[in-house]
Design a protein around this motif. Structure first.
Motif, PDB file in Angstrom:
ATOM      1  N   ALA A   9       0.827  -1.205   0.000  1.00 53.94           N
ATOM      2  CA  ALA A   9       0.000   0.000   0.000  1.00 53.94           C
ATOM      3  C   ALA A   9       0.859   1.251   0.000  1.00 53.94           C
ATOM      4  N   GLY A  10       0.537   2.147  -0.932  1.00 54.55           N
ATOM      5  CA  GLY A  10       1.192   3.451  -0.967  1.00 54.55           C
ATOM      6  C   GLY A  10       2.612   3.431  -1.493  1.00 54.55           C
ATOM      7  N   ALA A  11       3.190   2.275  -1.668  1.00 54.82           N
ATOM      8  CA  ALA A  11       4.592   2.229  -2.088  1.00 54.82           C
ATOM      9  C   ALA A  11       4.734   1.873  -3.548  1.00 54.82           C
ATOM     10  N   GLY A  12       3.750   1.177  -4.091  1.00 52.03           N
ATOM     11  CA  GLY A  12       3.785   0.840  -5.502  1.00 52.03           C
ATOM     12  C   GLY A  12       4.828  -0.195  -5.853  1.00 52.03           C
ATOM     13  N   ILE A  13       5.229  -1.036  -4.863  1.00 53.20           N
ATOM     14  CA  ILE A  13       6.214  -2.070  -5.172  1.00 53.20           C
ATOM     15  C   ILE A  13       5.567  -3.432  -5.091  1.00 53.20           C
ATOM     16  N   LEU A  14       6.051  -4.311  -5.931  1.00 54.27           N
ATOM     17  CA  LEU A  14       5.537  -5.672  -5.928  1.00 54.27           C
ATOM     18  C   LEU A  14       6.009  -6.369  -4.666  1.00 54.27           C
ATOM     19  N   PHE A  15       5.081  -6.867  -3.879  1.00 58.57           N
ATOM     20  CA  PHE A  15       5.475  -7.441  -2.589  1.00 58.57           C
ATOM     21  C   PHE A  15       5.599  -8.945  -2.625  1.00 58.57           C
ATOM     22  N   ALA A  16       4.657  -9.651  -3.243  1.00 60.68           N
ATOM     23  CA  ALA A  16       4.765 -11.100  -3.240  1.00 60.68           C
ATOM     24  C   ALA A  16       3.821 -11.718  -4.240  1.00 60.68           C
ATOM     25  N   LYS A  32      13.334 -10.783  -4.771  1.00 62.50           N
ATOM     26  CA  LYS A  32      14.565 -10.021  -4.557  1.00 62.50           C
ATOM     27  C   LYS A  32      14.319  -8.520  -4.604  1.00 62.50           C
ATOM     28  N   GLU A  33      13.188  -8.091  -5.194  1.00 56.47           N
ATOM     29  CA  GLU A  33      12.864  -6.661  -5.214  1.00 56.47           C
ATOM     30  C   GLU A  33      12.686  -6.091  -3.818  1.00 56.47           C
ATOM     31  N   PHE A  82      18.332 -17.083  -3.704  1.00 58.73           N
ATOM     32  CA  PHE A  82      19.799 -16.952  -3.733  1.00 58.73           C
ATOM     33  C   PHE A  82      20.195 -15.519  -3.394  1.00 58.73           C
ATOM     34  N   GLU A  83      19.518 -14.548  -3.990  1.00 61.36           N
ATOM     35  CA  GLU A  83      19.864 -13.150  -3.748  1.00 61.36           C
ATOM     36  C   GLU A  83      19.645 -12.770  -2.279  1.00 61.36           C
ATOM     37  N   TRP A  84      18.597 -13.316  -1.659  1.00 61.96           N
ATOM     38  CA  TRP A  84      18.364 -13.041  -0.244  1.00 61.96           C
ATOM     39  C   TRP A  84      19.450 -13.678   0.634  1.00 61.96           C
ATOM     40  N   SER A 311       1.168  -9.006   6.089  1.00 54.01           N
ATOM     41  CA  SER A 311       1.451  -7.574   6.136  1.00 54.01           C
ATOM     42  C   SER A 311       2.834  -7.280   6.664  1.00 54.01           C
ATOM     43  N   CYS A 312       3.587  -8.309   7.066  1.00 52.31           N
ATOM     44  CA  CYS A 312       4.935  -8.072   7.584  1.00 52.31           C
ATOM     45  C   CYS A 312       5.889  -7.802   6.438  1.00 52.31           C
ATOM     46  N   GLY A 313       6.914  -7.030   6.712  1.00 53.53           N
ATOM     47  CA  GLY A 313       7.828  -6.629   5.661  1.00 53.53           C
ATOM     48  C   GLY A 313       8.994  -7.581   5.498  1.00 53.53           C
TER      49      GLY A 313
END
Length: 318
Positions: A9-16, A32-33, A82-84, A311-313
């Protein structure tokens, strides 16, 4: 099988991306985003010189070779995961630049480190460029032989980094072991130079950061002593969402100093808190533990439900 996209919400980023199987169960998927920038260093942490040196020492060619080999040998691991794992390994390398003893406490992160070691010349070049010496492999997947080393690792980690859901899942339970009580009792009589000599590797690049950590430790111990004079059992706010959990450091310092033998009896009320009342998110800890089998958990843990954990980051989504 349906596919759903959740947008923060409000960030415009793909979360999952969440996959539902036929029985309605959910599987966590990493993206990885969501990896924090600058190793997720907290505001005001004076570490830009070390961070820049680390990034410049790890060449793209070296990391790409490691990645291709690792993913070919582990087809069950996604590119994103892998990136994480690499992200957490970089944090571990970061800690090695100024802490004298830093055992490896994560099997997931250790697997990437092992893969790096297979490229002997590139790894030696990285170590020399970053630290001026060979960074030797130091596994210690079970913290029981040296619980105070794990406690110090947790305390330093919390001063420096944003702690994500994947961080908890990867490193296991944080704040589970007390800090060295004898050390805390001696801090008032030890000079900064004596503390540096005992725990840190000090260079021109990291001197400001080491001073920052010593100041943090002294400040938290002073706050713990002031609190004890008012409330002998301590009174702390339970942590909310993921991110800056350095507040749990004061819990650790207080109960390590005054209740070392009963540390976990007291600390678990905060480190293993349930979902915070009045928030839409999860408790700071057990949403992040993910699979309980991945952590060094020996009792008392609770996990969030899938609906609240979404909802956790930080990395995972359910």
């Amino acid at each position: 099988m349906g596919v759903f996209l959740t947008i923060a919400a409000g960030a415009g980023i793909l979360f999952a991306i969440v996959y539902f199987s036929g029985n309605g169960s959910k599987k966590k998927v990493l993206l990885k985003e969501n990896i924090p920038d600058h190793l997720g260093l907290l505001d005001d942490v004076p570490a830009s010189a070390i961070l820049n040196k680390l990034e410049k020492s790890l060449s793209y060619e070296f990391i790409n070779q490691v990645k291709l080999r690792f993913l070919s040998e582990h087809p069950e691991i996604s590119d994103d995961e892998f990136e994480w794992r690499l992200f957490e390994l970089k944090r571990y390398f970061f800690l090695n630049s100024f802490i004298k003893s830093t055992p490896m406490f994560s099997s997931k992160v250790d697997e990437i480190w092992h893969e790096m070691l297979m490229f002997t010349k590139q790894y030696e070049a990285f170590s020399e460029k970053y630290l001026g010496k060979m960074l030797h492999h130091t596994p210690n997947l079970e913290p029981e032989p040296a619980p105070q080393q794990r406690a110090f690792f947790d305390w330093v980690f919390a001063q420096l980094f944003e702690i994500t859901e994947y961080t908890w899942q990867t490193w296991g339970d944080f704040f589970h072991y007390p800090l060295d009580q004898q050390l805390l009792q001696k801090i008032g009589s030890l000079s900064d130079d004596e503390l540096k000599q005992q725990f840190f590797i000090v260079t021109d690049d990291n001197q400001e950061l080491v001073n920052y950590l010593i100041k943090q430790l002294r400040s938290q111990l002073k706050k713990a002593q002031e609190m004890y004079n008012v409330d002998r059992k301590g009174s702390f706010e339970r942590p909310g969402l993921f991110g800056d959990l350095s507040g749990l450091s004061l819990v650790m310092v207080f109960y390590s100093f005054y209740y070392f033998d009963e540390y976990w009896d007291y600390a678990q009320a905060y480190a293993y808190s349930h979902q915070v009342q009045g928030t839409s998110g999860c408790s700071a800890v057990f949403c992040g533990s993910g699979d309980i089998n991945d952590s060094h958990n020996d009792g008392g843990g609770h996990s969030c439900s899938g609906s609240s954990c979404s909802s956790c980051g930080g990395g995972c989504s359910s």
